[in-house]
Design a protein around this motif. Structure first.
Motif, PDB file in Angstrom:
ATOM      1  N   PRO A  61       0.803  -1.233   0.000  1.00  0.00           N
ATOM      2  CA  PRO A  61       0.000   0.000   0.000  1.00  0.00           C
ATOM      3  C   PRO A  61       0.832   1.277   0.000  1.00  0.00           C
ATOM      4  CG  PRO A  61      -0.023  -1.058   2.161  1.00  0.00           C
ATOM      5  CD  PRO A  61       0.633  -2.022   1.227  1.00  0.00           C
ATOM      6  N   ASN A  62       2.104   1.222   0.372  1.00  0.00           N
ATOM      7  CA  ASN A  62       2.905   2.441   0.486  1.00  0.00           C
ATOM      8  C   ASN A  62       3.838   2.670  -0.686  1.00  0.00           C
ATOM      9  OD1 ASN A  62       1.831   3.122   3.068  1.00  0.00           O
ATOM     10  ND2 ASN A  62       3.169   1.581   4.000  1.00  0.00           N
ATOM     11  N   VAL A  63       3.756   1.845  -1.734  1.00  0.00           N
ATOM     12  CA  VAL A  63       4.649   2.040  -2.870  1.00  0.00           C
ATOM     13  C   VAL A  63       4.202   3.266  -3.653  1.00  0.00           C
ATOM     14  CG1 VAL A  63       5.155  -0.409  -3.078  1.00  0.00           C
ATOM     15  CG2 VAL A  63       3.290   0.573  -4.409  1.00  0.00           C
ATOM     16  N   GLU A  64       5.141   3.802  -4.441  1.00  0.00           N
ATOM     17  CA  GLU A  64       4.806   4.926  -5.304  1.00  0.00           C
ATOM     18  C   GLU A  64       3.717   4.503  -6.284  1.00  0.00           C
ATOM     19  OE1 GLU A  64       6.049   8.278  -5.767  1.00  0.00           O
ATOM     20  OE2 GLU A  64       6.455   7.814  -3.655  1.00  0.00           O
ATOM     21  N   PRO A  65       2.801   5.396  -6.619  1.00  0.00           N
ATOM     22  CA  PRO A  65       1.747   5.025  -7.569  1.00  0.00           C
ATOM     23  C   PRO A  65       2.325   4.646  -8.927  1.00  0.00           C
ATOM     24  CG  PRO A  65       1.747   7.391  -7.172  1.00  0.00           C
ATOM     25  CD  PRO A  65       2.669   6.787  -6.158  1.00  0.00           C
ATOM     26  N   GLU A  66       1.675   3.723  -9.586  1.00  0.00           N
ATOM     27  CA  GLU A  66       2.107   3.221 -10.882  1.00  0.00           C
ATOM     28  C   GLU A  66       1.109   3.651 -11.953  1.00  0.00           C
ATOM     29  OE1 GLU A  66       4.773   1.504 -11.586  1.00  0.00           O
ATOM     30  OE2 GLU A  66       5.539   1.065  -9.572  1.00  0.00           O
TER      31      GLU A  66
ATOM     32  N   CYS B 126      -1.314  13.889 -17.602  1.00  0.00           N
ATOM     33  CA  CYS B 126      -1.728  15.102 -16.891  1.00  0.00           C
ATOM     34  C   CYS B 126      -2.055  14.840 -15.422  1.00  0.00           C
ATOM     35  CB  CYS B 126      -2.946  15.717 -17.569  1.00  0.00           C
ATOM     36  SG  CYS B 126      -2.642  16.244 -19.272  1.00  0.00           S
ATOM     37  N   HIS B 127      -2.678  13.693 -15.138  1.00  0.00           N
ATOM     38  CA  HIS B 127      -3.126  13.409 -13.773  1.00  0.00           C
ATOM     39  C   HIS B 127      -2.097  12.657 -12.943  1.00  0.00           C
ATOM     40  CE1 HIS B 127      -7.191  14.939 -14.200  1.00  0.00           C
ATOM     41  NE2 HIS B 127      -7.300  14.319 -15.358  1.00  0.00           N
ATOM     42  N   GLY B 128      -1.055  12.145 -13.582  1.00  0.00           N
ATOM     43  CA  GLY B 128      -0.067  11.359 -12.865  1.00  0.00           C
ATOM     44  C   GLY B 128      -0.476   9.903 -12.766  1.00  0.00           C
ATOM     45  N   PRO B 129       0.467   9.021 -12.402  1.00  0.00           N
ATOM     46  CA  PRO B 129       0.157   7.594 -12.279  1.00  0.00           C
ATOM     47  C   PRO B 129      -1.050   7.367 -11.368  1.00  0.00           C
ATOM     48  CG  PRO B 129       2.518   7.961 -12.102  1.00  0.00           C
ATOM     49  CD  PRO B 129       1.871   9.312 -12.095  1.00  0.00           C
ATOM     50  N   GLY B 130      -1.951   6.482 -11.820  1.00  0.00           N
ATOM     51  CA  GLY B 130      -3.259   6.409 -11.182  1.00  0.00           C
ATOM     52  C   GLY B 130      -3.541   5.227 -10.300  1.00  0.00           C
ATOM     53  N   SER B 131      -2.544   4.385  -9.998  1.00  0.00           N
ATOM     54  CA  SER B 131      -2.858   3.157  -9.261  1.00  0.00           C
ATOM     55  C   SER B 131      -3.439   3.438  -7.876  1.00  0.00           C
ATOM     56  CB  SER B 131      -1.609   2.291  -9.135  1.00  0.00           C
ATOM     57  OG  SER B 131      -0.583   2.981  -8.437  1.00  0.00           O
ATOM     58  N   ARG B 132      -2.912   4.449  -7.197  1.00  0.00           N
ATOM     59  CA  ARG B 132      -3.410   4.751  -5.848  1.00  0.00           C
ATOM     60  C   ARG B 132      -4.854   5.236  -5.921  1.00  0.00           C
ATOM     61  NH1 ARG B 132       0.804   8.067  -3.076  1.00  0.00           N
ATOM     62  NH2 ARG B 132       1.790   6.010  -3.002  1.00  0.00           N
ATOM     63  N   HIS B 133      -5.156   6.046  -6.931  1.00  0.00           N
ATOM     64  CA  HIS B 133      -6.528   6.526  -7.115  1.00  0.00           C
ATOM     65  C   HIS B 133      -7.468   5.352  -7.372  1.00  0.00           C
ATOM     66  CE1 HIS B 133      -9.896   8.885  -8.528  1.00  0.00           C
ATOM     67  NE2 HIS B 133      -9.831   8.324  -9.724  1.00  0.00           N
TER      68      HIS B 133
ATOM     69  N   ARG C 152      -8.071   3.420  -4.120  1.00  0.00           N
ATOM     70  CA  ARG C 152      -8.956   4.138  -3.208  1.00  0.00           C
ATOM     71  C   ARG C 152     -10.394   4.125  -3.721  1.00  0.00           C
ATOM     72  NH1 ARG C 152      -6.878   7.260   0.750  1.00  0.00           N
ATOM     73  NH2 ARG C 152      -8.635   8.727   0.610  1.00  0.00           N
ATOM     74  N   ALA C 153     -10.538   4.238  -5.052  1.00  0.00           N
ATOM     75  CA  ALA C 153     -11.887   4.192  -5.620  1.00  0.00           C
ATOM     76  C   ALA C 153     -12.538   2.838  -5.373  1.00  0.00           C
ATOM     77  CB  ALA C 153     -11.825   4.500  -7.112  1.00  0.00           C
ATOM     78  N   LYS C 154     -11.755   1.769  -5.516  1.00  0.00           N
ATOM     79  CA  LYS C 154     -12.297   0.429  -5.281  1.00  0.00           C
ATOM     80  C   LYS C 154     -12.708   0.244  -3.824  1.00  0.00           C
ATOM     81  CE  LYS C 154      -9.989  -2.160  -8.960  1.00  0.00           C
ATOM     82  NZ  LYS C 154     -11.172  -2.871  -9.464  1.00  0.00           N
ATOM     83  N   ALA C 155     -11.985   0.948  -2.937  1.00  0.00           N
ATOM     84  CA  ALA C 155     -12.301   0.843  -1.514  1.00  0.00           C
ATOM     85  C   ALA C 155     -13.381   1.824  -1.095  1.00  0.00           C
ATOM     86  CB  ALA C 155     -11.040   1.079  -0.694  1.00  0.00           C
ATOM     87  N   GLY C 156     -13.877   2.636  -2.060  1.00  0.00           N
ATOM     88  CA  GLY C 156     -14.915   3.607  -1.756  1.00  0.00           C
ATOM     89  C   GLY C 156     -14.409   4.855  -1.073  1.00  0.00           C
ATOM     90  N   ALA C 157     -13.066   5.075  -1.125  1.00  0.00           N
ATOM     91  CA  ALA C 157     -12.493   6.218  -0.409  1.00  0.00           C
ATOM     92  C   ALA C 157     -12.371   7.447  -1.294  1.00  0.00           C
ATOM     93  CB  ALA C 157     -11.117   5.838   0.143  1.00  0.00           C
ATOM     94  N   GLY C 158     -12.273   7.270  -2.589  1.00  0.00           N
ATOM     95  CA  GLY C 158     -12.119   8.397  -3.513  1.00  0.00           C
ATOM     96  C   GLY C 158     -10.752   9.040  -3.412  1.00  0.00           C
ATOM     97  N   ALA C 159     -10.572  10.084  -4.193  1.00  0.00           N
ATOM     98  CA  ALA C 159      -9.313  10.863  -4.244  1.00  0.00           C
ATOM     99  C   ALA C 159      -8.130   9.970  -4.603  1.00  0.00           C
ATOM    100  CB  ALA C 159      -9.092  11.606  -2.941  1.00  0.00           C
ATOM    101  N   GLY C 160      -6.941  10.374  -4.215  1.00  0.00           N
ATOM    102  CA  GLY C 160      -5.735   9.603  -4.522  1.00  0.00           C
ATOM    103  C   GLY C 160      -5.050  10.004  -5.802  1.00  0.00           C
ATOM    104  N   LEU C 161      -5.671  10.909  -6.591  1.00  0.00           N
ATOM    105  CA  LEU C 161      -5.009  11.384  -7.801  1.00  0.00           C
ATOM    106  C   LEU C 161      -3.886  12.345  -7.435  1.00  0.00           C
ATOM    107  CD1 LEU C 161      -7.665  12.242 -10.540  1.00  0.00           C
ATOM    108  CD2 LEU C 161      -5.816  10.592 -10.687  1.00  0.00           C
ATOM    109  N   ILE C 162      -2.782  12.278  -8.154  1.00  0.00           N
ATOM    110  CA  ILE C 162      -1.706  13.241  -7.926  1.00  0.00           C
ATOM    111  C   ILE C 162      -2.176  14.632  -8.306  1.00  0.00           C
ATOM    112  CG2 ILE C 162       0.613  13.916  -8.671  1.00  0.00           C
ATOM    113  CD1 ILE C 162       1.252  10.965  -9.007  1.00  0.00           C
TER     114      ILE C 162
ATOM    115  N   ARG D  51       7.183  15.394 -12.716  1.00  0.00           N
ATOM    116  CA  ARG D  51       5.968  14.633 -12.439  1.00  0.00           C
ATOM    117  C   ARG D  51       4.775  15.555 -12.643  1.00  0.00           C
ATOM    118  NH1 ARG D  51       6.754   9.678 -10.089  1.00  0.00           N
ATOM    119  NH2 ARG D  51       4.582   9.533  -9.426  1.00  0.00           N
ATOM    120  N   PRO D  52       3.673  15.033 -13.142  1.00  0.00           N
ATOM    121  CA  PRO D  52       2.504  15.889 -13.386  1.00  0.00           C
ATOM    122  C   PRO D  52       2.110  16.684 -12.151  1.00  0.00           C
ATOM    123  CG  PRO D  52       2.168  13.724 -14.347  1.00  0.00           C
ATOM    124  CD  PRO D  52       3.435  13.635 -13.553  1.00  0.00           C
ATOM    125  N   GLY D  53       1.850  17.966 -12.381  1.00  0.00           N
ATOM    126  CA  GLY D  53       1.397  18.824 -11.299  1.00  0.00           C
ATOM    127  C   GLY D  53       2.505  19.449 -10.486  1.00  0.00           C
TER     128      GLY D  53
END
Length: 640
Positions: free
Chosen positions: A28-33, A203-210, A213-223, A271-273
């Motif tokens: 869970p703590n790795v850099e987003p891919e 533009c949004h950055g690597p999205g794995s964390r997003h 979080r979306a699968k867990a219903g938490a939302g956000a996580g986009l860079i 990195r984006p942003g």
């Protein structure tokens, strides 16, 4: 829903993202891919559909019947197809004509180029492009980007040269998640991308964390997400203009767009942003890139112009005018400007002074004059300036009035504006930050007490652009003064400023000096970077390192004259002047029309007391560049 079906097909080719996501659950703590546009489209179908029709989505693609727009039927024997593969017959680096396979399409409108494969992993942009405009507009034809010129192998503009190299020049803005993978030991590339085109995560950055979080219903996580400032656009004021009400806007669109829509060079992995000036060193309003009044001249894209605009100063961002996913305009014609400028006041003949509904009555006709690049690619100036023909006549810059009324003079246009009561000048305090920074940098050309009095306070300005401009103005001063004034900025919070300060104080060991070296090594596939590293080493007295860097520069590009000349000068300065003739002769062999190379050889011949030969060389230099007083003065002295 055609765009969504394309995403499904792309997923088969790209491989499943499910395995990637499963592995991330355990870490869970790795850099987003990167996960790919197919994954994003699963939840963001509307945005994905808009993106699929955009130029970003078509920035680069494998050559197929669906992506290749040019006529490869063989009607022009240089362009033909064999089975499902596309080929171009062209003159190679060695001057021999042969077949080259098309590796990818490059762009889509108003022209499409083709990338050809060379040895060592190089992709090169071919210099004959396809005009993809409708036939009614002059399109549907092959055309030369350098018409009327013979671009021979060895010329910097030849399609095989480094200036046309995709890996360095184009890749990071035409694809997503580029890793250049240059191998200096073999002068080769193993360039890879996450997605071949400009996709969601560019533009949004690597999205794995997003996604997790979306699968867990938490939302956000986009860079990078959307607008975060609290506020809104107010009602039209008495002048008919809407203004932003609320917090200073923190929309990241400018930081996202600037890296690819500006003239700049990378100074760190981006990195984006991320803050633009922490990853890129921008060009300011340099002569040759911009006209004297700040209008676009060379192909500078949009950032530098937009920085000058009142729109930028008022808090307008890219996405206020451009829908971010499809990149289409938010509205057509004058309705776009009417979002913030009342049509009842501005879209009226009493304002624009032209026939209502005519092309000349369009807001962009006067406030976004256009220039054409690559023969057919029209770009509009994003500085949104008021036409000032009186100033253009004085500065030698174009103006929107005479762009249409080409048979009239700038003085005529100025008188017409005066008659209309529209000939007002913007006050000096309205000058943009980038305009002020450019004026500061220009003080390098007139060093002295007056210049120092102007630039010194700006070294502590809140704006990093102003600090950058002030630093560039310090270049002509002695080492002690540069250390006193620029030294503290080696600890500036902005990387571009730190690197500029280190460049001015190269004898001081400091982390900013290593940042500068690292920035140059990002472009270690370019002779220019090795020249800079060699010059740094020479200034620090690291002679062996300087010689190695200059030699590396010549190995990468034997036609790069500055590397040969600096190598020769290093040999002279270190008591090896007898060895300097060889690099000087190689410089001339590479560029017989280079006046500086002839002049440098003339100076060497003078030192060897071979005055007749020296006179011949300097006379050639003066003939090639008669405006340079050095050449004419030496020629005069040798004629005595």
């Amino acid at each position: 829903m055609k765009g969504i079906r394309r995403f499904v097909l792309a997923a088969v080719a790209a491989g499943s993202a499910v395995l990637l996501l499963a592995s991330l659950r355990a870490q869970p703590n790795v850099e987003p891919e990167y996960v790919g546009a197919i994954v994003c489209a699963g939840c963001h179908a509307t945005q994905a559909e808009a993106w699929s029709k955009s130029h970003h989505a078509k920035s680069m693609a494998p050559p197929t019947a669906g992506t290749v727009l040019g006529d490869f039927s063989g009607a022009d024997p240089r362009f033909f197809q064999r089975g499902n593969d596309y080929f171009i017959r062209a003159e190679g680096r060695d001057g021999e004509e042969r077949e080259f396979a098309v590796a990818a399409t490059f762009g889509v409108a108003p022209l499409q180029q083709y990338l050809l494969s060379l040895l060592c992993g190089r992709l090169q942009a071919f210099s004959i492009a396809w005009d993809s405009r409708p036939r009614s507009e002059g399109g549907q034809r092959w055309f030369d980007l350098y018409p009327g010129e013979r671009i021979a192998p060895g010329d910097p503009l030849h399609w095989t040269a480094s200036a046309q190299n995709w890996n360095f020049m184009c890749a990071d803005c035409h694809s997503t998640g580029i890793v250049k993978n240059y191998r200096p030991e073999t002068d080769s590339y193993e360039t890879r991308w996450r997605e071949q085109n400009v996709a969601c995560e560019a533009c949004h950055g690597p999205g794995s964390r997003h996604v997790e979080r979306a699968k867990a219903g938490a939302g956000a996580g986009l860079i990078v997400s959307g607008e975060t400032a609290v506020g809104s656009w107010g009602d039209f004021d008495a002048r008919g203009i809407r203004r932003w009400k609320g917090e200073a806007r923190k929309n990241p669109s400018e930081e996202i767009c600037a890296p690819c829509h500006s003239r700049r060079r990378p100074i760190a992995a981006a990195r984006p942003g991320a803050a633009f000036l922490d990853a890129f060193m921008p060009e300011l309003l340099e002569p040759g890139l911009y006209f004297a009044d700040g209008q676009i001249e060379d192909e500078v894209f949009e950032w530098g112009a937009f920085q000058q605009s009142r729109m930028h100063g008022a808090g307008v961002t890219c996405v206020d005018c451009h829908e971010p996913h499809g990149a289409a305009l938010r509205a057509e014609g004058n309705a776009l400007c009417a979002q913030c400028h009342s049509q009842a006041i501005f879209d009226q003949p009493r304002h624009h002074r032209h026939a209502e509904g005519s092309q000349a009555a369009r807001c962009v006709a006067c406030h976004m004059p256009q220039r054409t690049y690559m023969q057919i690619h029209i770009r509009r100036d994003h500085s949104f300036r008021i036409p000032r023909p009186a100033a253009s006549a004085r500065l030698g810059a174009p103006n929107a009035c005479n762009a249409c009324h080409a048979d009239k003079s700038a003085d005529w246009a100025a008188e017409r504006l005066k008659d209309w009561g529209a000939a007002r000048q913007a006050p000096e305090e309205a000058l943009s930050e980038i305009g002020r920074a450019a004026r500061l940098a220009a003080l390098a050309g007139e060093p002295g007490a007056v210049a120092l009095e102007r630039l010194t306070p700006e070294l502590h300005a809140p704006s990093p652009l102003l600090r950058l401009g002030a630093l560039r103005a310090l270049a002509p001063y002695d080492e002690a003064l540069r250390e006193k004034l620029a030294g503290p900025l080696r600890d500036d919070p902005v990387r571009a400023v730190r690197i500029e300060a280190a460049r001015l104080t190269p004898l001081v060991d400091h982390p900013a000096l290593e940042e500068w070296r690292a920035a140059e090594r990002l472009a270690e596939d370019r002779s220019e970077s090795h020249l800079n590293l060699g010059a740094l080493a020479a200034e620090r007295g690291e002679i062996a390192e300087a010689e190695r860097e200059f030699q590396r520069a010549t190995r990468i590009d034997a036609s790069y004259v500055p590397a040969w000349l600096n190598l020769a000068d290093l040999l002279r300065a270190t008591g090896r002047d007898a060895e300097a003739e060889a690099p000087l002769r190689k410089a001339l062999a590479a560029a017989p029309a280079d006046a500086d190379a002839h002049y440098a050889l003339a100076l060497w011949l003078v030192r060897q007391k071979r005055l007749t030969e020296a006179r011949s060389q300097v006379e050639t230099a003066a003939g090639l560049w008669p405006m340079d007083a050095r050449f004419t003065e030496l020629s005069r002295l040798l004629a005595r």
